[in-house]
Motif scaffolding. Sequence first.
Motif, PDB file in Angstrom:
ATOM      1  N   SER A 197      -7.849   2.884  -0.858  1.00 54.18           N
ATOM      2  CA  SER A 197      -6.828   3.800  -0.335  1.00 54.18           C
ATOM      3  C   SER A 197      -5.420   3.320  -0.662  1.00 54.18           C
ATOM      4  N   ASP A 198      -5.267   2.057  -1.080  1.00 57.20           N
ATOM      5  CA  ASP A 198      -3.973   1.561  -1.557  1.00 57.20           C
ATOM      6  C   ASP A 198      -3.755   1.968  -3.015  1.00 57.20           C
ATOM      7  N   GLN A 199      -4.696   1.624  -3.867  1.00 55.32           N
ATOM      8  CA  GLN A 199      -4.533   1.876  -5.298  1.00 55.32           C
ATOM      9  C   GLN A 199      -4.474   3.360  -5.620  1.00 55.32           C
ATOM     10  N   VAL A 200      -5.137   4.191  -4.797  1.00 55.66           N
ATOM     11  CA  VAL A 200      -5.171   5.632  -5.060  1.00 55.66           C
ATOM     12  C   VAL A 200      -3.792   6.268  -4.905  1.00 55.66           C
ATOM     13  N   LEU A 201      -2.870   5.590  -4.226  1.00 57.78           N
ATOM     14  CA  LEU A 201      -1.507   6.118  -4.125  1.00 57.78           C
ATOM     15  C   LEU A 201      -0.872   6.240  -5.504  1.00 57.78           C
ATOM     16  N   LEU A 202      -1.302   5.389  -6.430  1.00 58.59           N
ATOM     17  CA  LEU A 202      -0.784   5.434  -7.792  1.00 58.59           C
ATOM     18  C   LEU A 202      -1.680   6.223  -8.729  1.00 58.59           C
ATOM     19  N   THR A 203      -2.988   6.070  -8.554  1.00 65.25           N
ATOM     20  CA  THR A 203      -3.937   6.653  -9.509  1.00 65.25           C
ATOM     21  C   THR A 203      -4.466   8.013  -9.091  1.00 65.25           C
ATOM     22  N   GLY A 204      -4.161   8.444  -7.858  1.00 65.75           N
ATOM     23  CA  GLY A 204      -4.651   9.730  -7.394  1.00 65.75           C
ATOM     24  C   GLY A 204      -3.924  10.885  -8.055  1.00 65.75           C
ATOM     25  N   ASN A 205      -4.192  12.079  -7.555  1.00 69.45           N
ATOM     26  CA  ASN A 205      -3.642  13.284  -8.183  1.00 69.45           C
ATOM     27  C   ASN A 205      -2.305  13.709  -7.586  1.00 69.45           C
ATOM     28  N   GLY A 206      -1.630  12.788  -6.904  1.00 65.19           N
ATOM     29  CA  GLY A 206      -0.346  13.143  -6.292  1.00 65.19           C
ATOM     30  C   GLY A 206       0.824  12.545  -7.053  1.00 65.19           C
ATOM     31  N   ARG A 207       1.561  13.378  -7.752  1.00 68.22           N
ATOM     32  CA  ARG A 207       2.707  12.886  -8.527  1.00 68.22           C
ATOM     33  C   ARG A 207       3.760  12.283  -7.615  1.00 68.22           C
ATOM     34  N   GLN A 208       3.992  12.910  -6.450  1.00 70.28           N
ATOM     35  CA  GLN A 208       5.008  12.389  -5.544  1.00 70.28           C
ATOM     36  C   GLN A 208       4.637  10.992  -5.046  1.00 70.28           C
ATOM     37  N   ALA A 209       3.366  10.790  -4.694  1.00 75.07           N
ATOM     38  CA  ALA A 209       2.927   9.490  -4.199  1.00 75.07           C
ATOM     39  C   ALA A 209       3.147   8.411  -5.256  1.00 75.07           C
ATOM     40  N   ALA A 210       2.771   8.702  -6.490  1.00 73.80           N
ATOM     41  CA  ALA A 210       2.927   7.725  -7.566  1.00 73.80           C
ATOM     42  C   ALA A 210       4.396   7.386  -7.801  1.00 73.80           C
ATOM     43  N   GLU A 211       5.261   8.392  -7.732  1.00 69.71           N
ATOM     44  CA  GLU A 211       6.686   8.156  -7.930  1.00 69.71           C
ATOM     45  C   GLU A 211       7.263   7.324  -6.795  1.00 69.71           C
ATOM     46  N   LEU A 212       6.784   7.566  -5.577  1.00 66.90           N
ATOM     47  CA  LEU A 212       7.267   6.788  -4.443  1.00 66.90           C
ATOM     48  C   LEU A 212       6.825   5.330  -4.556  1.00 66.90           C
ATOM     49  N   VAL A 213       5.608   5.095  -5.015  1.00 63.57           N
ATOM     50  CA  VAL A 213       5.147   3.721  -5.224  1.00 63.57           C
ATOM     51  C   VAL A 213       6.089   3.003  -6.191  1.00 63.57           C
ATOM     52  N   LYS A 214       6.439   3.659  -7.275  1.00 62.90           N
ATOM     53  CA  LYS A 214       7.345   3.065  -8.264  1.00 62.90           C
ATOM     54  C   LYS A 214       8.733   2.831  -7.667  1.00 62.90           C
ATOM     55  N   THR A 215       9.203   3.809  -6.892  1.00 67.31           N
ATOM     56  CA  THR A 215      10.529   3.684  -6.282  1.00 67.31           C
ATOM     57  C   THR A 215      10.588   2.523  -5.309  1.00 67.31           C
TER      58      THR A 215
END
Length: 320
Positions: free
Chosen positions: A262-280
């Motif tokens: 459930s941690d890694q899926v924030l980046l690899t899942g289908n949510g563009r916003q989640a992945a961008e927030l991880v990077k931010t």
Amino acid sequence: MAVFRGTFLGLVVLTLVVSATLPAAHLEGPNFGSSEPHGLFPQFYQSSCPPVDNIVISVLQQAIEKDPRVAASLIRLHFHDCFAQGCDASVLLDNSTTIRSEKGAKTNVNSLRGFEVIDEIKAKLEEACPLTVSCADIVALAARGSTVLSGGPDWVLPLGRRDSKTASVEISERNIPAPKPDLSALTAAFERQGLEETDLVALSGGHTIGFAKCLFVRQTRKSVCPRRDSDNTPAPLDFVSPTRFDNSYFKLILGGHGLLPSDQVLLTGNGRQAAELVKTYAANESLFFQQFAKSMVKMGNINPLTGLKGQVRKNCRRVN
């Protein structure tokens, strides 16, 4: 007036100074007075129990010094409480003739810790201010204090929650996300509580401190979970700085080292916003801290009992 920056006690003092110097009409707004959701407000115990913050922080300091893992446990305890029936301390209730404890829920059993710290805080508050400070507020205060003492952000905390007379294993198991869902399931679980994907990513950042059992993370922490008989061995959620609240959790996810699925899926899942927030948040710790504080306040406002609803328990483990 002196300027207070960043410290837990600084915010407490500043809040009290502002409350004493401004007329009631000026105590409204995002951090003060009657405009808080559900009637919660930071100065709730200003007259009835002035030492509440000092008592909470003094107990936490000793507990975290003795066992740094307990800080993460107390943050998680607040989360598991709020996601069941709302922020009402139902998770603290033990089994009784009328209560089936949420501690036995599949999402909680052998996972939640820190109950003894809550008991100690409650005992000291009962000595100072009998039947005044609710267990639900103690859980919220302990989560904030644990974050601050671990190096994380502070926030002005609305207070005034009351304690539930009931608990629900079924609601706990239905509402608290499992460690292996996909991103859409996680997002849906948060949306049911009135929380957004921004809150999901920020609150997941609480995993920057704490541990999980090898039973759940062997594939991602093989160095500390080498054998099947190490199921109960604790593995750090953030192996870079497991007891310091910082943004390394997000940096690890970017490197493919998220501990839980459930941690890694924030980046690899289908949510563009989640992945961008991880990077931010990986690039900007200050932005992560700001959003974590906002999301903790928002989570703490999930269906609290106020006014004449519920009760203020004398013992957090049982109803009066």
